[in-house]
Enzyme design. Structure first.
Site, short mmCIF file in Angstrom:
data_model
loop_
_atom_site.label_atom_id
_atom_site.label_comp_id
_atom_site.label_asym_id
_atom_site.label_seq_id
_atom_site.Cartn_x
_atom_site.Cartn_y
_atom_site.Cartn_z
N GLU A 1 -6.79 -10.06 17.16
CA GLU A 1 -7.22 -8.81 16.27
C GLU A 1 -7.55 -7.76 16.77
O GLU A 1 -8.32 -7.71 17.91
CB GLU A 1 -8.43 -9.20 15.26
CG GLU A 1 -8.02 -9.78 13.76
CD GLU A 1 -7.87 -8.11 12.98
OE1 GLU A 1 -7.21 -7.48 13.73
OE2 GLU A 1 -8.18 -8.50 11.79
N ASP A 2 -7.40 -6.42 16.38
CA ASP A 2 -7.97 -5.51 17.11
C ASP A 2 -9.20 -5.08 16.65
O ASP A 2 -10.01 -4.62 17.72
CB ASP A 2 -6.79 -4.25 16.60
CG ASP A 2 -6.76 -4.04 15.36
OD1 ASP A 2 -6.45 -5.11 14.60
OD2 ASP A 2 -7.00 -2.97 14.70
N ASP B 1 -14.28 -5.57 11.42
CA ASP B 1 -15.25 -4.52 10.87
C ASP B 1 -15.96 -5.52 9.68
O ASP B 1 -17.08 -5.86 10.13
CB ASP B 1 -14.33 -3.60 9.84
CG ASP B 1 -15.04 -2.44 9.54
OD1 ASP B 1 -16.20 -2.69 9.16
OD2 ASP B 1 -14.51 -1.29 9.38
N THR B 2 -15.43 -5.68 8.53
CA THR B 2 -16.28 -6.43 7.44
C THR B 2 -16.24 -8.11 7.85
O THR B 2 -17.04 -8.82 7.29
CB THR B 2 -16.18 -6.29 6.31
OG1 THR B 2 -14.53 -6.45 6.03
CG2 THR B 2 -16.03 -4.63 5.84
N LYS C 1 -17.52 -4.76 15.24
CA LYS C 1 -18.64 -4.02 14.82
C LYS C 1 -19.78 -4.80 14.86
O LYS C 1 -20.19 -5.97 14.13
CB LYS C 1 -18.12 -3.61 13.48
CG LYS C 1 -17.29 -2.55 13.51
CD LYS C 1 -17.44 -1.59 12.33
CE LYS C 1 -16.38 -0.21 12.66
NZ LYS C 1 -16.09 0.59 11.44
N ASP D 1 -5.37 3.20 13.38
CA ASP D 1 -5.12 4.46 12.93
C ASP D 1 -5.95 5.05 12.05
O ASP D 1 -6.88 4.38 11.39
CB ASP D 1 -3.87 4.18 12.04
CG ASP D 1 -3.98 3.57 10.70
OD1 ASP D 1 -4.69 2.48 10.90
OD2 ASP D 1 -3.53 4.16 9.86
N ARG E 1 -2.56 5.86 16.36
CA ARG E 1 -2.27 4.68 16.95
C ARG E 1 -1.83 4.67 18.28
O ARG E 1 -2.08 3.67 19.03
CB ARG E 1 -1.28 3.91 16.12
CG ARG E 1 -1.74 3.36 14.59
CD ARG E 1 -0.72 2.38 14.10
NE ARG E 1 -0.79 2.19 12.75
CZ ARG E 1 -1.48 1.43 11.98
NH1 ARG E 1 -2.51 0.71 12.70
NH2 ARG E 1 -1.61 1.43 10.77
C1 PRP Z 1 -7.68 -3.38 9.95
C2 PRP Z 1 -7.85 -4.03 11.20
C3 PRP Z 1 -8.08 -5.26 10.81
C4 PRP Z 1 -9.03 -5.15 9.67
C5 PRP Z 1 -10.44 -5.37 9.96
O1 PRP Z 1 -6.43 -3.45 9.45
O2 PRP Z 1 -6.37 -4.06 11.89
O3 PRP Z 1 -6.98 -6.27 10.43
O4 PRP Z 1 -8.66 -3.70 9.29
O5 PRP Z 1 -11.25 -5.08 8.83
P1 PRP Z 1 -12.04 -6.03 8.11
O6 PRP Z 1 -12.93 -6.91 9.20
O7 PRP Z 1 -13.17 -5.26 7.34
O8 PRP Z 1 -11.09 -6.82 7.28
P2 PRP Z 1 -5.88 -2.42 8.31
O9 PRP Z 1 -6.03 -3.06 7.03
O10 PRP Z 1 -6.65 -1.22 8.47
O11 PRP Z 1 -4.35 -2.35 8.58
P3 PRP Z 1 -3.46 -2.07 9.94
O12 PRP Z 1 -4.08 -3.02 10.98
O13 PRP Z 1 -2.24 -2.10 9.45
O14 PRP Z 1 -3.99 -0.69 10.52
#
Ligand code: PRP
Length: 181
Positions: free
Chosen positions: A99-100, A103-104, A131, A159, A165
């Site tokens: 995973e990049d 967040d939540t 985070k 992004d 990106r």
């Molecule tokens: C982003 C990121 C994680 C997720 C993390 O994906 O790549 O997969 O949010 O957030 P969370 O812990 O709050 O669930 P996004 O839905 O923006 O899609 P993307 O990777 O295609 O940009």
């Protein structure tokens, strides 16, 4: 729409490079004699995945899923959608979820449940950014790049409204001008 002002650097390309190399070395040590499969969550993980897999000195396999929970909003919609599923069987495989950013924690909590249903031999998580104290994760993160404050970050795969990106470093945007998507 592209934010008017560009991001400010938070983590430099060299700092990322060094940390990803260390993460690869840890994985190499932990999976001696195994052939793990790196499972990247698109789209955000694509650059981290490319660098991490080249930092691992083992025969590894890769696969991708695409999930999204943000749509065009800055905050998670709370609904995780699988847009693209795995193409390989992971039953009895050693899986490392890549995973990049966490967040939540909603995405990871949801995806890990569905991966476990496929009965992998083991499942660990490698996340470049986490985070600090914000997430509500039900699973440990074995390989973590950096803990960060609750800022909106872009670059190195991540992004804002489909921009930034391809930045080689990670930057922050002011929240009022940032929209994930
Ligand atoms: C982003 C990121 C994680 C997720 C993390 O994906 O790549 O997969 O949010 O957030 P969370 O812990 O709050 O669930 P996004 O839905 O923006 O899609 P993307 O990777 O295609 O940009």
């Amino acid at each position: 729409m592209k934010p008017e002002r560009g991001p400010e650097e938070l983590i430099s390309a060299m700092t990322i490079h060094n940390r990803v190399k260390e993460m690869g070395q840890m994985i190499t040590k932990d999976y001696q004699g195994e052939r793990p499969i790196l499972l990247g969550l698109l789209k955000g993980s694509f650059i981290f995945m490319a660098d991490l897999c080249r930092s691992i000195d083992l025969d590894t396999d890769v696969d991708f899923m695409e999930v999204t929970s943000y749509g065009t909003q800055q905050t998670s919609s709370g609904i995780v959608r699988i847009v693209k599923d795995l193409t390989e069987s992971i039953t009895d495989r050693h899986v490392i979820l890549v995973e990049d950013i966490i967040d939540t924690g909603l995405t990871l909590n949801h995806i890990i449940g569905s991966i476990q249903l496929k009965k992998p031999a083991s499942l660990k998580v490698a996340a470049l950014l986490v985070k600090y104290k914000k997430h509500n994760l039900q699973y440990p993160i074995e390989y973590m790049g950096f803990e960060i404050e609750d800022r909106f970050v872009v670059g190195y795969g991540m992004d804002a409204s489909h921009h930034f990106r391809n930045l080689p470093w990670i930057g922050t945007l002011d929240s009022e001008q940032s929209v994930r998507g």
